[in-house]
Every structure is written in structure tokens, then in C-alpha cells.
Design a protein around this motif. Structure first.
Motif, PDB file in Angstrom:
ATOM      1  N   ALA A  36       0.934  38.462   8.048  1.00 47.43           N
ATOM      2  CA  ALA A  36       1.983  39.462   8.281  1.00 47.43           C
ATOM      3  C   ALA A  36       2.183  39.678   9.781  1.00 47.43           C
ATOM      4  O   ALA A  36       3.319  39.784  10.253  1.00 47.43           O
ATOM      5  N   ALA A  37       1.086  39.728  10.529  1.00 49.67           N
ATOM      6  CA  ALA A  37       1.180  39.902  11.982  1.00 49.67           C
ATOM      7  C   ALA A  37       1.906  38.721  12.619  1.00 49.67           C
ATOM      8  O   ALA A  37       2.662  38.888  13.581  1.00 49.67           O
ATOM      9  N   ALA A  55      -4.844  50.574   5.850  1.00 46.71           N
ATOM     10  CA  ALA A  55      -3.922  50.312   6.960  1.00 46.71           C
ATOM     11  C   ALA A  55      -3.402  48.876   6.890  1.00 46.71           C
ATOM     12  O   ALA A  55      -2.213  48.629   7.120  1.00 46.71           O
ATOM     13  N   GLN A  56      -4.274  47.948   6.551  1.00 48.87           N
ATOM     14  CA  GLN A  56      -3.841  46.555   6.412  1.00 48.87           C
ATOM     15  C   GLN A  56      -2.823  46.420   5.282  1.00 48.87           C
ATOM     16  O   GLN A  56      -1.798  45.750   5.441  1.00 48.87           O
ATOM     17  N   LYS A  57      -3.096  47.056   4.159  1.00 46.99           N
ATOM     18  CA  LYS A  57      -2.173  46.988   3.019  1.00 46.99           C
ATOM     19  C   LYS A  57      -0.818  47.597   3.381  1.00 46.99           C
ATOM     20  O   LYS A  57       0.230  47.046   3.035  1.00 46.99           O
ATOM     21  N   ALA A  58      -0.840  48.726   4.072  1.00 44.65           N
ATOM     22  CA  ALA A  58       0.408  49.381   4.467  1.00 44.65           C
ATOM     23  C   ALA A  58       1.168  48.521   5.476  1.00 44.65           C
ATOM     24  O   ALA A  58       2.400  48.430   5.424  1.00 44.65           O
ATOM     25  N   LYS A 115       4.842  46.964   4.945  1.00 45.91           N
ATOM     26  CA  LYS A 115       5.913  47.252   5.907  1.00 45.91           C
ATOM     27  C   LYS A 115       6.547  45.955   6.396  1.00 45.91           C
ATOM     28  O   LYS A 115       7.777  45.853   6.487  1.00 45.91           O
ATOM     29  N   VAL A 116       5.734  44.969   6.704  1.00 46.27           N
ATOM     30  CA  VAL A 116       6.263  43.683   7.163  1.00 46.27           C
ATOM     31  C   VAL A 116       7.087  43.031   6.058  1.00 46.27           C
ATOM     32  O   VAL A 116       8.182  42.512   6.314  1.00 46.27           O
ATOM     33  N   GLU A 117       6.597  43.080   4.833  1.00 41.76           N
ATOM     34  CA  GLU A 117       7.352  42.499   3.719  1.00 41.76           C
ATOM     35  C   GLU A 117       8.697  43.200   3.548  1.00 41.76           C
ATOM     36  O   GLU A 117       9.708  42.556   3.276  1.00 41.76           O
ATOM     37  N   SER A 118       8.707  44.509   3.736  1.00 39.33           N
ATOM     38  CA  SER A 118       9.952  45.271   3.655  1.00 39.33           C
ATOM     39  C   SER A 118      10.922  44.846   4.761  1.00 39.33           C
ATOM     40  O   SER A 118      12.124  44.684   4.520  1.00 39.33           O
ATOM     41  N   LEU A 119      10.400  44.657   5.954  1.00 34.37           N
ATOM     42  CA  LEU A 119      11.245  44.232   7.074  1.00 34.37           C
ATOM     43  C   LEU A 119      11.760  42.806   6.875  1.00 34.37           C
ATOM     44  O   LEU A 119      12.910  42.509   7.209  1.00 34.37           O
ATOM     45  N   ILE A 120      10.930  41.951   6.321  1.00 33.46           N
ATOM     46  CA  ILE A 120      11.369  40.581   6.040  1.00 33.46           C
ATOM     47  C   ILE A 120      12.504  40.609   5.020  1.00 33.46           C
ATOM     48  O   ILE A 120      13.494  39.889   5.160  1.00 33.46           O
ATOM     49  N   ALA A 121      12.370  41.469   4.017  1.00 30.46           N
ATOM     50  CA  ALA A 121      13.411  41.570   2.991  1.00 30.46           C
ATOM     51  C   ALA A 121      14.732  42.069   3.582  1.00 30.46           C
ATOM     52  O   ALA A 121      15.807  41.615   3.180  1.00 30.46           O
TER      53      ALA A 121
END
Length: 90
Positions: free
Chosen positions: A10-11, A72-75, A79-85
Motif C-alpha cells: 500500500a505504501a 493502523a496498518q489495516k486503516a 485508505k490507500v485502497e479507497s484512494l486507488i478506487a
């Protein structure tokens, strides 16, 4: 894939978004990344009065105090998956 591997991926993905996320999204990403990487922010290290950007980043991170590394890692991943979408990857 382990949680750490997903977090690392994700990073990596966040650097390849098609466009720059909003300032609020960037602060959220920063805060979650720091919480997952370094744990709770130390209030003694809050930037000075004139460092507005640094203070905003620190305050966002400090609001995550008490959140476990795993949460925190899960969140962060979510968040990254949401931004990618919404923004897509290059």
C-alpha cells in the motif's frame, strides 16, 4: 500475504496514484503511516508555532494515539485502497 507485506505494498501504491490526494487525505495517510511505523507521537516533539505544516502533520498523527500498529496498518491499507478506487493508479 502478511499484514506487513500488504502495508508495504500500500505504501508503494500510494506513490503511484494518478493524481495527488486532498490535503485531508494526505494528513490521514501520514498519520496512519507514522502510527503504524513509529507508534504514538510524543507531545514533547510537537513542531514550533511557525511550522504550520509540521504542526498539522504532528496533530494528525497525535490523534491516532493508542491505535495499535496492526490497526493502523489495516486503516492505512483501507485508505490507500479507497484512494486507488477513486483516483486510480498510473
Amino acid at each position: 500475504m502478511s499484514l506487513q507485506e500488504q502495508f508495504d505494498q500500500a505504501a508503494s501504491n500510494v506513490r503511484n496514484l494518478k493524481s495527488l490526494p486532498s490535503d485531508n487525505d494526505l494528513l490521514e495517510l501520514y498519520a496512519l503511516f507514522k502510527q503504524a511505523s513509529a507508534g504514538d507521537a510524543d507531545p514533547a516533539n510537537r513542531p514550533g508555532l511557525l511550522d504550520l505544516k509540521g504542526k498539522a502533520k504532528f496533530d494528525a498523527w497525535h490523534k491516532k494515539a493508542g491505535l495499535s500498529k496492526e490497526d493502523a496498518q489495516k486503516a492505512y491499507i483501507a485508505k490507500v485502497e479507497s484512494l486507488i478506487a477513486s483516483l486510480g493508479l498510473q
